[in-house]
Write an enzyme that holds these catalytic residues in place. Sequence first.
Site, PDB file in Angstrom:
ATOM      1  N   LYS A 251      19.333  55.339  27.187  1.00  0.00           N
ATOM      2  CA  LYS A 251      19.228  54.523  28.394  1.00  0.00           C
ATOM      3  C   LYS A 251      19.511  55.437  29.584  1.00  0.00           C
ATOM      4  CE  LYS A 251      18.969  50.433  30.330  1.00  0.00           C
ATOM      5  NZ  LYS A 251      17.628  50.215  30.775  1.00  0.00           N
ATOM      6  N   CYS A 260      36.240  59.423  27.501  1.00  0.00           N
ATOM      7  CA  CYS A 260      35.961  60.273  26.334  1.00  0.00           C
ATOM      8  C   CYS A 260      34.862  61.310  26.542  1.00  0.00           C
ATOM      9  CB  CYS A 260      35.626  59.394  25.138  1.00  0.00           C
ATOM     10  SG  CYS A 260      37.050  58.436  24.616  1.00  0.00           S
ATOM     11  N   ARG A 326      38.094  55.414  34.380  1.00  0.00           N
ATOM     12  CA  ARG A 326      38.258  56.862  34.218  1.00  0.00           C
ATOM     13  C   ARG A 326      36.881  57.551  34.233  1.00  0.00           C
ATOM     14  NH1 ARG A 326      42.641  57.014  29.284  1.00  0.00           N
ATOM     15  NH2 ARG A 326      41.579  55.089  28.686  1.00  0.00           N
TER      16      ARG A 326
HETATM   17  N1  LIG Z   1      39.689  55.013  24.774  1.00  0.00           N
HETATM   18  C1  LIG Z   1      38.798  55.117  23.817  1.00  0.00           C
HETATM   19  O1  LIG Z   1      37.806  54.388  23.791  1.00  0.00           O
HETATM   20  C2  LIG Z   1      38.965  56.133  22.731  1.00  0.00           C
HETATM   21  C3  LIG Z   1      38.114  56.066  21.614  1.00  0.00           C
HETATM   22  C4  LIG Z   1      38.253  57.024  20.604  1.00  0.00           C
HETATM   23  C5  LIG Z   1      39.241  57.993  20.686  1.00  0.00           C
HETATM   24  N2  LIG Z   1      40.049  58.023  21.784  1.00  0.00           N
HETATM   25  C6  LIG Z   1      41.132  59.017  21.793  1.00  0.00           C
HETATM   26  O2  LIG Z   1      42.332  58.323  21.411  1.00  0.00           O
HETATM   27  C7  LIG Z   1      43.456  58.841  22.140  1.00  0.00           C
HETATM   28  C8  LIG Z   1      44.127  57.726  22.912  1.00  0.00           C
HETATM   29  O3  LIG Z   1      43.237  57.251  23.889  1.00  0.00           O
HETATM   30  P1  LIG Z   1      43.509  55.921  24.722  1.00  0.00           P
HETATM   31  O4  LIG Z   1      42.332  55.714  25.590  1.00  0.00           O
HETATM   32  O5  LIG Z   1      43.960  54.857  23.800  1.00  0.00           O
HETATM   33  O6  LIG Z   1      44.762  56.400  25.608  1.00  0.00           O
HETATM   34  P2  LIG Z   1      45.609  55.567  26.675  1.00  0.00           P
HETATM   35  O7  LIG Z   1      45.894  56.486  27.776  1.00  0.00           O
HETATM   36  O8  LIG Z   1      44.939  54.248  26.933  1.00  0.00           O
HETATM   37  O9  LIG Z   1      46.966  55.228  25.901  1.00  0.00           O
HETATM   38  C9  LIG Z   1      47.881  56.176  25.461  1.00  0.00           C
HETATM   39  C10 LIG Z   1      49.226  55.491  25.243  1.00  0.00           C
HETATM   40  O10 LIG Z   1      50.124  56.423  24.636  1.00  0.00           O
HETATM   41  C11 LIG Z   1      51.410  56.218  25.188  1.00  0.00           C
HETATM   42  N3  LIG Z   1      52.248  57.400  24.941  1.00  0.00           N
HETATM   43  C12 LIG Z   1      52.204  58.617  25.546  1.00  0.00           C
HETATM   44  N4  LIG Z   1      53.129  59.437  25.015  1.00  0.00           N
HETATM   45  C13 LIG Z   1      53.764  58.740  24.044  1.00  0.00           C
HETATM   46  C14 LIG Z   1      54.793  59.044  23.118  1.00  0.00           C
HETATM   47  N5  LIG Z   1      55.373  60.248  23.092  1.00  0.00           N
HETATM   48  N6  LIG Z   1      55.201  58.089  22.273  1.00  0.00           N
HETATM   49  C15 LIG Z   1      54.636  56.847  22.284  1.00  0.00           C
HETATM   50  N7  LIG Z   1      53.634  56.498  23.130  1.00  0.00           N
HETATM   51  C16 LIG Z   1      53.207  57.437  23.988  1.00  0.00           C
HETATM   52  C17 LIG Z   1      51.147  55.920  26.641  1.00  0.00           C
HETATM   53  O11 LIG Z   1      52.246  55.289  27.258  1.00  0.00           O
HETATM   54  C18 LIG Z   1      49.900  55.031  26.538  1.00  0.00           C
HETATM   55  O12 LIG Z   1      50.268  53.662  26.421  1.00  0.00           O
HETATM   56  C19 LIG Z   1      42.896  59.979  22.981  1.00  0.00           C
HETATM   57  O13 LIG Z   1      43.022  61.174  22.257  1.00  0.00           O
HETATM   58  C20 LIG Z   1      41.434  59.624  23.143  1.00  0.00           C
HETATM   59  O14 LIG Z   1      40.635  60.754  23.367  1.00  0.00           O
HETATM   60  C21 LIG Z   1      39.944  57.118  22.781  1.00  0.00           C
HETATM   61  O1  LIG Z   2      22.176  55.115  26.571  1.00  0.00           O
HETATM   62  C1  LIG Z   2      23.249  55.212  27.162  1.00  0.00           C
HETATM   63  C2  LIG Z   2      24.501  54.921  26.552  1.00  0.00           C
HETATM   64  C3  LIG Z   2      25.664  55.087  27.287  1.00  0.00           C
HETATM   65  N1  LIG Z   2      25.610  55.520  28.575  1.00  0.00           N
HETATM   66  C4  LIG Z   2      26.883  55.742  29.316  1.00  0.00           C
HETATM   67  O2  LIG Z   2      27.748  56.531  28.513  1.00  0.00           O
HETATM   68  C5  LIG Z   2      29.112  56.218  28.770  1.00  0.00           C
HETATM   69  C6  LIG Z   2      29.869  55.966  27.479  1.00  0.00           C
HETATM   70  O3  LIG Z   2      29.395  54.779  26.877  1.00  0.00           O
HETATM   71  P1  LIG Z   2      29.904  54.281  25.436  1.00  0.00           P
HETATM   72  O4  LIG Z   2      29.682  55.339  24.452  1.00  0.00           O
HETATM   73  O5  LIG Z   2      29.314  52.971  25.169  1.00  0.00           O
HETATM   74  O6  LIG Z   2      31.448  54.056  25.739  1.00  0.00           O
HETATM   75  P2  LIG Z   2      32.845  54.699  25.288  1.00  0.00           P
HETATM   76  O7  LIG Z   2      33.780  53.563  25.191  1.00  0.00           O
HETATM   77  O8  LIG Z   2      33.164  55.835  26.194  1.00  0.00           O
HETATM   78  O9  LIG Z   2      32.624  55.242  23.796  1.00  0.00           O
HETATM   79  C7  LIG Z   2      32.347  56.608  23.497  1.00  0.00           C
HETATM   80  O10 LIG Z   2      33.535  57.382  23.507  1.00  0.00           O
HETATM   81  C8  LIG Z   2      34.541  56.911  22.584  1.00  0.00           C
HETATM   82  C9  LIG Z   2      35.776  57.763  22.791  1.00  0.00           C
HETATM   83  O11 LIG Z   2      35.716  58.979  22.134  1.00  0.00           O
HETATM   84  C10 LIG Z   2      33.998  56.990  21.170  1.00  0.00           C
HETATM   85  O12 LIG Z   2      35.000  56.539  20.263  1.00  0.00           O
HETATM   86  C11 LIG Z   2      32.732  56.139  21.054  1.00  0.00           C
HETATM   87  O13 LIG Z   2      32.196  56.271  19.737  1.00  0.00           O
HETATM   88  C12 LIG Z   2      31.729  56.637  22.096  1.00  0.00           C
HETATM   89  O14 LIG Z   2      30.557  55.813  22.068  1.00  0.00           O
HETATM   90  C13 LIG Z   2      29.083  55.008  29.721  1.00  0.00           C
HETATM   91  O15 LIG Z   2      29.301  55.459  31.036  1.00  0.00           O
HETATM   92  C14 LIG Z   2      27.664  54.455  29.584  1.00  0.00           C
HETATM   93  O16 LIG Z   2      27.204  53.826  30.763  1.00  0.00           O
HETATM   94  C15 LIG Z   2      24.397  55.807  29.186  1.00  0.00           C
HETATM   95  O17 LIG Z   2      24.344  56.214  30.345  1.00  0.00           O
HETATM   96  N2  LIG Z   2      23.245  55.640  28.455  1.00  0.00           N
END
Ligand SMILES: NC(=O)c1ccc[n+]([C@@H]2O[C@H](COP(=O)([O-])OP(=O)(O)OC[C@H]3O[C@@H](n4cnc5c(N)ncnc54)[C@H](O)[C@@H]3O)[C@@H](O)[C@H]2O)c1
Ligand SMILES: O=c1ccn([C@@H]2O[C@H](COP(=O)(O)OP(=O)(O)O[C@H]3O[C@H](CO)[C@@H](O)[C@H](O)[C@H]3O)[C@@H](O)[C@H]2O)c(=O)[nH]1
Length: 439
Positions: A251, A260, A326
Amino acid sequence: MHVTVVGTGYVGLVTGVGLAKMGHNVICMDIDHKKITALRQGQIPIYEPGLQELMIECLERGTLQFTSDPSYAYQYANLIFLAVGTPQHPDGTANLSYIESACDTIAAHLTESALIVTKSTVPVGTNERLRARMAKRLPTGIEVEFASNPEFLREGSGIHDFFHGDRIVIGTENEKARLWLQELYEPLEIPMFFTDVRSSEMIKYASNAFLATKISFINEIANICQKTGADVEAVARGMGMDMRIGSQFLKAGVGYGGSCFPKDTNALVQIAGDVKHDFRLLKAVIEVNNQQQEVLVEMAENVMMLTGKKVALLGLSFKPNTDDIREAPSIVIAKRLLAAGAIVRAYDPQAMGNMKRVLPDLLYTSAAEEALQDADAAFLVTEWKEIIHIPLKRYVELMKTPRIFDGRNVYSLQEALEAGVEYYSIGRKAIGNETLTTQ
Ligand SMILES: NC(=O)c1ccc[n+]([C@@H]2O[C@H](COP(=O)([O-])OP(=O)(O)OC[C@H]3O[C@@H](n4cnc5c(N)ncnc54)[C@H](O)[C@@H]3O)[C@@H](O)[C@H]2O)c1
Ligand SMILES: O=c1ccn([C@@H]2O[C@H](COP(=O)(O)OP(=O)(O)O[C@H]3O[C@H](CO)[C@@H](O)[C@H](O)[C@H]3O)[C@@H](O)[C@H]2O)c(=O)[nH]1
């Protein structure tokens, strides 16, 4: 099973609630006392559809507890999931200070040997380094193993992804850890892929980098479509029908944002650099994305003077169904509009609270239509349902000049033509301004 989840952000909270819903006994630990107090009362500090209801159900059933007391969380824990943040340093490398600090606290409180499972996204080799770090701090007789279990949930559909993910990746160094995690996840009936720890760590970065590459690729195609008269929506559909290519993540738009893709692509460039590999392809993906966030305002500057003009900025979160801003493209767009002297009225169904802290100079409205009232231009940045369901005739009725810059290709060109709006989108011809159509 008894599980402790460290960190109650998007990943920790979804993981803790998901495991508790499965019937495991879960303690979620966070150093943020205010967050823990709110969570205990059934309030979640983030917007994630379905999460609050499920959390309350688990709290009432007694399978979920929240604490900020490390001795309660870790003393008798033997299966601990790390889900703390790993944000980026200014140079793009992953900041591991939160995860290191969490491990130090665990080491200071453990009274039994434990399996520590890393859900946080961490560079290749981190689990080994954390294990060595903890070994120096643990009391005699207590040992820890590390497993890698990267998280693939998407914000906005985290609960769905927990229960219906495509795969669960598990990287372990021994059979015991593997069997333990296999048993934990088995009821979900999601395919499990078992590998070594380093490969598992890399799968997470490679997956995000690949998806980001698809997005930058289609955005580049879109920019070429714009100049050649092709239509990127048709191109993406035609490409996606080839199963080898797949229709997802094609898209075109104003680029990817979120917590991420931007940080993980930067980190992977650094991980490659550490072993003297110049990841040229991924560097280009990042550069294309940075430029793509500018295209909508550049389009606008080509057709109008922004100084003193009232513009509506619709959709601020980095994607729909989340309050997360973010690395949202809306931040880049809003800053450029402000710098050009526009009066920016912004609206988002969930992300305005977060955005006000970053950009207090925007004028926030309580509805999309309020932002559109008497506006000279509208910028559509995030495709929330509430926003994309506004019929184009409302733009005509509300705006001073019905001129739309659509960064998500929400409307069809036919609709735009029929509604009589001036309509600019990504990788498609302009409507209502023939001079800009095909060059
Ligand atoms: N947000 C997503 O969609 C997503 C998806 C896949 C993987 N990840 C990965 O997962 C991890 C977490 O991401 P998130 O978005 O949930 O982070 P976030 O910033 O939303 O949350 C992190 C939490 O950890 C807490 N924290 C920090 N230090 C701590 C400690 N020492 N003990 C206990 N708690 C503590 C913070 O207070 C906060 O509540 C990252 O490595 C990220 O890259 C995120
Ligand atoms: O065709 C597309 C699909 C997505 N996006 C953009 O890409 C970004 C990320 O979208 P999406 O992947 O749906 O959201 P996230 O929640 O950031 O999830 C990604 O990042 C996470 C954190 O690592 C992973 O766990 C997921 O598998 C991975 O999809 C957003 O700004 C979307 O608008 C586009 O521009 N075009």
